[in-house]
Write an enzyme that holds these catalytic residues in place. Structure first.
Site, PDB file in Angstrom:
ATOM      1  CD  GLU B  65      -0.661  25.131  29.712  1.00  0.00           C
ATOM      2  OE1 GLU B  65      -0.820  23.894  29.685  1.00  0.00           O
ATOM      3  OE2 GLU B  65      -1.531  25.922  30.125  1.00  0.00           O
ATOM      4  NE  ARG B 159     -17.041  25.439  29.567  1.00  0.00           N
ATOM      5  CZ  ARG B 159     -17.617  25.498  30.755  1.00  0.00           C
ATOM      6  NH1 ARG B 159     -18.685  24.748  31.007  1.00  0.00           N
ATOM      7  NH2 ARG B 159     -17.140  26.254  31.694  1.00  0.00           N
ATOM      8  CG  HIS B 203     -14.761  21.941  34.965  1.00  0.00           C
ATOM      9  ND1 HIS B 203     -15.651  22.962  35.190  1.00  0.00           N
ATOM     10  CD2 HIS B 203     -13.857  22.417  34.060  1.00  0.00           C
ATOM     11  CE1 HIS B 203     -15.309  24.008  34.443  1.00  0.00           C
ATOM     12  NE2 HIS B 203     -14.222  23.690  33.741  1.00  0.00           N
ATOM     13  CG  ASN B 458      26.142  34.358  15.682  1.00  0.00           C
ATOM     14  OD1 ASN B 458      25.120  34.100  16.318  1.00  0.00           O
ATOM     15  ND2 ASN B 458      27.196  33.568  15.659  1.00  0.00           N
ATOM     16  CB  ALA B 463      29.280  28.264  18.095  1.00  0.00           C
TER      17      ALA B 463
END
Lengths: 646, 646
Positions: B65, B159, B203, B458, B463
């Site tokens: 998250e 909510r 809650h 780049n 790479a």
């Protein structure tokens, strides 16, 4: 500094265009993006463009004329002749129009259907002749519409012979070939390439040679794209004619019609029909040997070769048109002597491409129909799109109905008696069926001394490529793994390889090993146990006639089993094992047991019941070894299976 | 006998269906033919299906998250964090909704745009949070429509916190998360996967723990697909909660929210916001070390690991959701300790696949944007179809406008001062530009001691794959062949190869050698002479900023330069050199000289004029060596060119 170099195009990016991105998008799409891979430029050109390109490149070519046969059996033979003579690389073939023979009908002997078969099933660029006298505009339009629908793109526009002895002009009708040329251009715009006939000695009905030249010029001005001439006996005749044509402003290609003398009687007949005079020096040679067919043919070949050499050496002739009289040997010999028969023409794809304009983008097919390409073409003829690129993109998965046993171009070339000799007058058990398969593979005669040169699933002898696998195939067929299709693995051979190569040069071709066979449920049970060991390496589909289907392939995806990498191109993957079409193939493969084999025998006869038993109880199996760089493991799979059974 | 075996499906062929072939065709199309290659099942599933599949397979997963940052610079950093943490293989990420921060707007710091960037540009399955209190139905619907338009498929329905201290119910408004769930299902049917919040301790505003459980059940009954919980400090808390949920009939997945303690203050703040009680035993450890960030983090990691282990060991937990607080180290460490961070997740394709539902079939891209995939995604975002299979089939050739310098997710991670240190405060000539390119390749510091870790083309260090070519690249850059993209040739390495592998295991990957560079017209002149010798082997495109284009590629066809062969699948060719898109790339590649480099310097300054000169006079060149099984000849081409110049 770079202006003197190769291809220079000053293209600005589409993102620079002002206006909406939508219009920019479309114009860019139209102009620069080719949605089809041009594997072979030939596939995407009209006949007149091909002719022009060959002329520019200095590449000499030939074409072949055939007439529609009288019987269905003869039609079957003509189609195999198309396949054999097509292998020499003609630029096109043409099929004559016989008003008396119902030429526009759906009969297997009609001009229309023979031409249709040539273009669609044999992949040959084809010109359909059409005559116009004594026909209504509506009839002609109907014929032309049908030809267009069938994928024919070229018409030879002719007047045709009068019905009676005397020629009478019809008011409002078609009186001359030029009327037909105009009609085609009026009604079909530029859709067809149009060919017209030229007469190096002048048309027999023409007022004069000069008048006939003027008629020819009118035909060209009306829209004809090129000219094929009537036969002639001396190269000077043609070369003079050509110069005379050029002198009055005829600039389109003029192709000399070559008639290799093949026999005394055919020559006399043709001469009578065409009202031509055979030169005395030829008569002098022929008359004494008129009963010796071989001698006449040898002379005819020799004569044709020397005349063709003169024509080609003149620098004015780029292509030669042969009146074959539906015969193979003489024309092929002339072409080989001239060095323009292409013994092993490069294959653009591993399978023969259909010449239908709708199908020209087709570049992937299921492997199952490899030996029955005409059946595949037939069963997919209603498709709107043909897979261009990966099969997964195809939106035409429905296969047409299985009624192809009735189609003449799918019939076996061998008559019933011959098939019985090959496949057994009387079967004594499943083993006698194994024996037939084994003889087909080995090429050895069966116990009655007959070679097995075809099978219900393959009307031709074993492919060269399959020969690579012969030894293993023999072993497994003997034991009841009845193989009907296979290919070895190939890990990057040059695209020019004479056996497995295809596509443009400079590329590399690859294959995954493939094996397809019928076998008993007992062997299938053992096979499935063995396959557990090969779970990650071998994909399999196993199905019986009822459609019970066992597979380890995830989510019904196709497996590419033949592909090629070429310079400056996207990858081509022309053959796939597609689980969905396998179920359509299964119907066909099982039905062939009955339709082609069982029905040779009396109902209720033991032989018929043996084939029926196999049909009802055997499974159709296909195996792919995904690990193409390693040695093919499919033989090991089969060996393990037999070992488990012992 | 075969009933006990693997996948059995009794499918009858489509050709057997009675009725018209048309309906047969369609049903077959719908039912059995998948028009997209399923390279990676993940790409074709909804989030809830992925979750279910992972649960069934016993494969543990995690999710992350993040909250939207406050500044544009922080947004740029968050996006690179998405890329880095995305490499560990989260099942999804989620982005919180901050009503005060204009979350539905087009600002670069809005929740909507951050989530859009994650899904479209970073290829991450993403959940967008959305709160409903104090918002009108129209506002909410507008946000949801926008989310759908941007390709977001998952909403976390919340909510939200009340505006004032006290919670007041609004008549006709959204008062609870359940109202939002119902609204989404009413207005968008099953389009979105919906997540709701669960509170293991209840809650804080709920009347009771039991009442809160009932509210949760209502949310699930209204259409929520799964639950993510508020953070908690003891595994027993979650496990009890989960059992209680199950006891009242909640059967959907419940994912524990894990909060690795990362610092004293962040813990205090979070606890205050969430009204949670920190257990005494944790307080006892933390208080004495509250000023020692490292010690707290170590403790936090240890605590999280042991709690996660308990959860996973319970057998009830399949996935773990991490509250990252936008930080990387602690969460990554926990995941690595747990062994669910996938250090080197298998790549389904050589480039990162976008998670936008419209783009999921995309499996071929031009090689040019290999180092600027976000720019490619941006410039093709308006396409309706993405190439699935060969590029030649693409019907979307128009590239969007070049305005990406203004888009935060395409900005360099390095600020101007840093770029100047890398690329030179003052340039003295073209050679000083060569030097910058060379330092980027070698990784050696420049003459002022700064390493060059990015270039205008780049934004990342070289790479791993390019490292294979390092020595040769260094040599040619030093002499003015300024390379911006390259790949070595590969002739069939296993698809599991750690450096060049991609796609499902059991396959083989291939590449044609590729080299792309800027260079002077003097070198181009010599190069073109040399290339004549390699005409059949090397394809080239050479273009200057004005669009003057020199190529030996026939008819603008794309050249496949990366492809893979896999068990049971069609061939995948994910990278092509496409002549048409090269002209769009050319605009971008040349513009980057000016936009990213020249503009670092004062107008009219010598440094700026040097870059401008290169922009105006150099050519952009790409070379493909088609002969992939042989040793790469492109270095020989370049050597020959230098030799010719000497």
């Amino acid at each position: 500094m770079v202006n003197e170099t190769q291809h220079t195009c000053s293209a600005s990016s589409s993102s620079k265009s002002d206006g909406g991105s939508s219009s920019g998008s479309e114009s860019s799409k139209e102009s620069s993006r080719c949605s089809t891979p041009v594997l072979d430029a030939d596939r995407h050109e009209r006949l007149r463009e091909k002719m022009r390109r060959r002329q520019d490149s200095g590449d000499k070519w030939f074409s072949l004329e055939f007439f529609p046969p009288r019987t269905a059996n003869a039609a079957v033979n003509l189609i195999s002749r198309f396949d054999r003579m097509g292998a020499g690389g003609p630029l096109f073939i043409d099929v004559t129009w016989h008003p008396a023979g119902d030429p526009g009908s759906d009969k297997e002997t009609s001009s229309m259907i023979i031409a249709n078969t040539a273009v669609n099933y044999c992949g040959l660029e084809t010109i359909l002749h059409m005559t116009c006298c004594n026909q209504t505009k509506d009839d002609i339009t109907g014929h032309l519409q049908k030809a267009k629908r069938l994928g024919l793109k070229n018409i030879m526009a002719l007047r045709g012979d009068p019905v009676g002895e005397e020629w009478e002009e019809e008011v409002d009708g078609f009186n001359y070939a030029v009327d037909l040329v105009k009609h085609i251009r009026n009604e079909f715009d530029d859709y067809f390439d149009i060919c017209v006939a030229g007469y190096p000695k002048g048309h027999p009905d023409a007022e004069s040679y000069e008048a006939d030249l003027r008629h020819l010029k009118e035909k060209v001005s009306a829209g004809a794209d090129f000219i094929i001439t009537q036969l002639f006996f001396r190269s000077e005749t043609f070369l003079k004619f050509m110069k005379d044509c050029q002198a009055i402003g005829i600039t389109c290609p003029i192709i000399p019609g070559i008639f290799p003398i093949q026999g005394y009687h055919s020559l006399r007949q043709l001469v009578k029909l065409s009202k031509l005079e055979v030169p005395q020096e030829i008569k002098d040679v022929i008359e004494p040997i008129k009963d010796n067919d071989a001698a006449i043919r040898n002379y005819g070949v020799e004569l044709a070769v020397s005349m063709c050499r003169e024509l080609l050496d003149s620098g004015m002739v780029h292509g030669l048109h042969f009146y074959t009289l539906n015969r193979e040997v003489a024309t092929t010999e002339v072409l080989k002597c001239l060095g323009i028969w292409k013994e092993d023409p490069r294959r653009p794809l591993p399978w023969a491409v259909s010449a239908h304009p709708k199908r020209r983008v087709e570049d992937v097919r299921p492997i199952f129909w490899a030996s029955r390409p005409k059946s595949y073409i037939y069963r997919t003829q209603e498709w709107d799109d043909f897979p261009n690129g990966r099969w997964g993109n195809s939106s035409s998965p429905a296969f047409g109905e299985l009624k192809d046993y009735y189609l003449f171009y799918l019939k076996s070339k061998s008559p019933r008696e011959e098939l019985l000799k090959m496949w057994g007058e009387e079967l004594t058990g499943e083993e006698s069926v194994f024996e037939v398969f084994t003889c087909y593979i080995t090429g050895e005669p069966n116990k009655n001394g007959h070679k097995v040169t075809c099978m219900p699933w393959n009307d031709d002898p074993l492919a060269t490529e399959t020969n690579l696998l012969k030894e293993q195939l023999e072993k497994v067929n003997r034991r009841g793994i009845l193989t009907i299709n296979s290919q070895p693995n190939i890990n990057g051979k040059p695209s020019t390889d004479p056996i497995v190569g295809w596509g443009p040069s400079g590329g590399y071709v690859f294959q995954k090993a493939y094996l397809e066979f019928f076998t008993s449920s007992e062997i299938v049970t053992a096979l499935l146990k063995v396959l557990k060991k090969y779970e990650l390496r071998v994909n399999y589909h196993i199905v019986n006639v009822k459609g019970q289907n066992i597979t380890n392939a995830p989510d019904l995806q196709p497996n590419a089993v033949t592909w090629g990498i070429f310079p400056g191109r996207e990858i081509i993957q022309p053959t796939v094992v597609d689980p969905v079409s396998f179920l359509s193939w299964k119907d066909e493969a099982f039905a062939l047991w009955i339709e082609q084999w069982a029905k040779l025998y009396e109902e209720e006869s033991p032989s018929r019941m043996i084939i029926q038993y196999i049909h009802d109880n055997y499974y159709l199996v296909n195996l792919v070894d995904n690990d193409f760089p390693l040695e093919n493991c499919l033989w090991q799979v089969v060996d393990d299976t037999f070992e488990l059974l012992n």
